[in-house]
Design a protein around this motif. Structure first.
Motif, short mmCIF file in Angstrom:
data_model
loop_
_atom_site.label_atom_id
_atom_site.label_comp_id
_atom_site.label_asym_id
_atom_site.label_seq_id
_atom_site.Cartn_x
_atom_site.Cartn_y
_atom_site.Cartn_z
N TYR A 123 0.86 -1.19 0.00
CA TYR A 123 0.00 0.00 0.00
C TYR A 123 0.89 1.23 0.00
CZ TYR A 123 -3.59 3.39 1.21
OH TYR A 123 -4.45 4.46 1.20
N SER A 124 0.78 2.04 -1.05
CA SER A 124 1.60 3.24 -1.19
C SER A 124 1.00 4.41 -0.42
CB SER A 124 1.73 3.61 -2.67
OG SER A 124 2.37 4.86 -2.81
N LEU A 125 1.87 5.15 0.28
CA LEU A 125 1.46 6.34 1.02
C LEU A 125 1.83 7.62 0.27
CD1 LEU A 125 2.67 5.16 4.54
CD2 LEU A 125 0.36 5.00 3.61
N MET A 126 2.24 7.46 -0.98
CA MET A 126 2.74 8.59 -1.76
C MET A 126 1.70 9.70 -1.91
SD MET A 126 4.56 8.30 -5.48
CE MET A 126 5.62 9.56 -6.14
N ASP A 135 8.14 7.84 -2.14
CA ASP A 135 7.04 6.89 -2.13
C ASP A 135 7.17 5.93 -0.94
OD1 ASP A 135 4.96 5.21 -2.70
OD2 ASP A 135 5.79 4.41 -4.56
N PRO A 136 6.74 6.33 0.27
CA PRO A 136 6.76 5.41 1.40
C PRO A 136 5.61 4.41 1.28
CG PRO A 136 5.80 7.49 2.06
CD PRO A 136 6.25 7.66 0.63
N SER A 137 5.76 3.25 1.89
CA SER A 137 4.73 2.23 1.75
C SER A 137 4.75 1.27 2.94
CB SER A 137 4.93 1.44 0.45
OG SER A 137 6.18 0.77 0.47
N ILE A 138 3.67 0.57 3.10
CA ILE A 138 3.59 -0.53 4.06
C ILE A 138 3.16 -1.77 3.29
CG2 ILE A 138 3.09 0.94 6.05
CD1 ILE A 138 0.15 0.28 5.70
N HIS A 139 3.52 -2.95 3.80
CA HIS A 139 3.15 -4.15 3.08
C HIS A 139 2.91 -5.30 4.04
CE1 HIS A 139 7.60 -4.38 3.40
NE2 HIS A 139 7.39 -5.68 3.55
N ILE A 140 2.11 -6.25 3.58
CA ILE A 140 1.89 -7.50 4.27
C ILE A 140 1.96 -8.61 3.23
CG2 ILE A 140 0.46 -6.48 6.10
CD1 ILE A 140 -1.99 -7.54 4.61
N GLY A 141 1.99 -9.82 3.70
CA GLY A 141 2.03 -10.92 2.76
C GLY A 141 2.38 -12.22 3.44
N GLY A 142 2.80 -13.15 2.67
CA GLY A 142 3.19 -14.45 3.19
C GLY A 142 3.99 -15.20 2.16
N TRP A 165 11.78 7.90 -6.63
CA TRP A 165 11.64 7.81 -8.09
C TRP A 165 12.46 8.92 -8.75
CZ3 TRP A 165 9.73 3.52 -9.95
CH2 TRP A 165 8.84 2.78 -9.17
N PHE A 166 13.52 8.48 -9.45
CA PHE A 166 14.34 9.43 -10.19
C PHE A 166 13.55 10.03 -11.35
CE2 PHE A 166 17.35 6.14 -8.63
CZ PHE A 166 18.02 6.91 -7.69
N THR A 167 12.78 9.18 -12.01
CA THR A 167 11.91 9.59 -13.12
C THR A 167 10.55 8.94 -12.89
OG1 THR A 167 12.40 7.71 -14.57
CG2 THR A 167 13.94 9.57 -14.63
N ASP A 168 9.65 9.11 -13.86
CA ASP A 168 8.35 8.46 -13.74
C ASP A 168 8.47 6.94 -13.79
OD1 ASP A 168 7.07 10.86 -13.56
OD2 ASP A 168 6.53 10.97 -15.68
#
Length: 465
Positions: A123-126, A135-142, A165-168
């Motif tokens: 999940y992006s917090l950007m 672009d900070p983010s949090i993640h879950i998974g397995g 991100w240096f560019t798009d």
């Protein structure tokens, strides 16, 4: 390396579950780089110790000095992306649980190979920080992890990430993931931290018309256009996109949807029936000099008011009776307004009609006419035609000979016979005439004499007002 095939099989299976409908520009991303495995988390006896040496790479981290992980992900909407990560490493530093308050011991378990295949929901917090580069983010998974030949287990994962991100399309990505082992004996498969540092590349965007605006955001994806118009063209440069411009090849103001107004009457040329002469909006932009609601070019009397039904000219009144010819049922003969321009039926006329009616003779007991009656009926037709707008009632009467019912029927039939002749033979409109019979109920003379009975056998004409 015997578990390498397991790793790739797991990656293929997980990738199969990652397919989602495209929902953003460049929805796909691939990240590769190096990873580090830290087993101190499992060795720590207290929660605060698990992260106390989070960045102690020299003593605790296992790093394979080569490209050692690959992540493939896809954006699925609402800031979420789903991906799979495959990683390899070599465990040369294994942190043992400490005894009492003593120090942690780091040992080499035998250069064990490390493999992991993980599914990641990110999940992006950007958008929250409103940045275009951070672009900070949090993640879950397995996923599933193998260490050496004997240790393997599923893990439940969670962590944080940061991408610059240096560019798009290109960025530097960092991700730290805590992996909680599902094994009951944590020494067999320790819970641990895994860190990832690599380059991220986004791809999958489509720009069909090559105008630098992705199809998803391009309101005109098949025609090259301008960024300020969401990718749509403005051929005439009037600030209105061709799709919304009613005159895309000729510049015009926004109030006329991009069309010019040459005569300045507030009506765009394309909608102006008289584009070179100022006119009225209600008349399609054409002038109306006499103000009768008819344009000058269609007005046969442009300087005199007149109705549209008469091509803009006033209605005539040929007979001068105050009833316009269009409403005058008798336009060449003076009449009255009350009688639609036709002359009123006078008492004298009614007397003439009834004088004729009294001479109508029928065969005895029948409704058929005697021969001498036909000229009388024709005379009545001539009078009725002089008053085409008047209506009349024809009334039948009998003497008292015979029964009341038979006399009633006979009177009705005789009155109807007169009406039928006047309409069918005389050409009088049927809706102008009505017929009714009164039998012997309304005598005008005695029924005791032959002369009186003759007077009672009669036909009368009444004016219907």
């Amino acid at each position: 390396m015997k578990h390498l095939n397991k790793l790739f099989v797991a990656l293929v299976m997980l990738a199969g579950f990652s397919s989602q409908a495209q929902d953003s520009n460049n929805p796909w991303a691939i990240t590769f780089g190096v990873n580090a495995v830290d087993t101190r988390v499992s060795a720590a006896s207290k929660l605060e110790d698990q992260f106390s040496q989070f960045f102690n790479a020299e003593d605790n981290w296992n790093i394979l000095p080569s490209v050692s992980f690959l992540n493939v992900s896809k954006y699925v909407g609402s800031n979420f992306s789903f991906g799979v990560t495959g990683s390899i490493n070599k465990i040369t530093r294994y942190v043992l649980p400490r005894v009492g308050e003593g120090p942690y011991t780091v040992v080499n378990p035998g250069d064990k190979n490390y493999y992991a295949a993980d599914a990641v929901i990110n999940y992006s917090l950007m958008s929250m920080i409103k940045s275009k580069t951070i672009d900070p983010s949090i993640h879950i998974g397995g996923g599933y992890t193998w260490i050496g030949d004997e240790m393997h287990a599923g893990t439940l994962n969670a962590g944080l990430g940061l991408t610059y991100w240096f560019t798009d399309l290109v960025g530097l990505s960092w991700r730290s993931t805590y992996k909680q082992s599902f094994e009951d004996v944590r020494e067999d498969m320790p819970s641990h931290m895994q860190h990832f540092l690599g380059l991220s590349f986004k791809f999958g965007g489509k720009d069909t018309d090559g105008d630098g605006i992705y199809d998803k955001d391009d309101a005109c994806p098949l025609v090259a256009g301008l960024k300020q118009f969401n990718g749509c063209p403005d051929t005439d440069g009037d600030g209105i996109t061709d799709a919304s411009d009613s005159c895309p090849d000729v510049a015009g103001p926004a109030e006329f949807n991009g069309c010019p107004d040459t005569d300045g009457d507030g009506i765009a040329d394309k909608d102006d029936a008289c584009p070179d002469v100022a006119g009225l909006k209600s008349l399609g932009g054409c002038p109306d000099a006499d103000g009768d609601g008819i344009t000058d070019k269609s007005d046969k009397c442009p300087d005199v008011k007149g109705p549209k039904e008469n091509a803009g000219c006033p209605w005539p009144d040929r007979d001068g009776d105050g009833v316009l010819d269009k409403d005058d049922k008798c336009p060449d003969v003076k009449g009255t307004v009350a009688n639609n321009g036709c002359p009123e039926v006078s008492d004298e006329v009614m007397k003439r009609l009834n004088d004729y009616a009294k001479t109508i003779l029928f065969d005895s007991g029948k409704s058929s006419f005697k021969a001498q009656t036909y000229p009388v009926l024709q005379a009545m037709v001539a009078i009725l035609k002089e008053y085409p707008n008047s209506r009349f009632s024809l009334e039948g009467h009998t003497d008292s000979d015979g029964t009341d019912p038979s006399n009633q029927i006979l009177s009705e039939n005789r009155a109807s016979a007169v009406k039928t002749y006047l309409t069918t033979e005389g050409g009088i409109d049927a809706d102008r005439l009505t017929s009714i019979g009164f039998g012997e109920s309304k005598p005008i003379d005695t029924n005791k004499t032959k002369a009186g009975k003759a007077n009672n056998r009669r036909t009368e004409v009444k004016l219907v007002k």
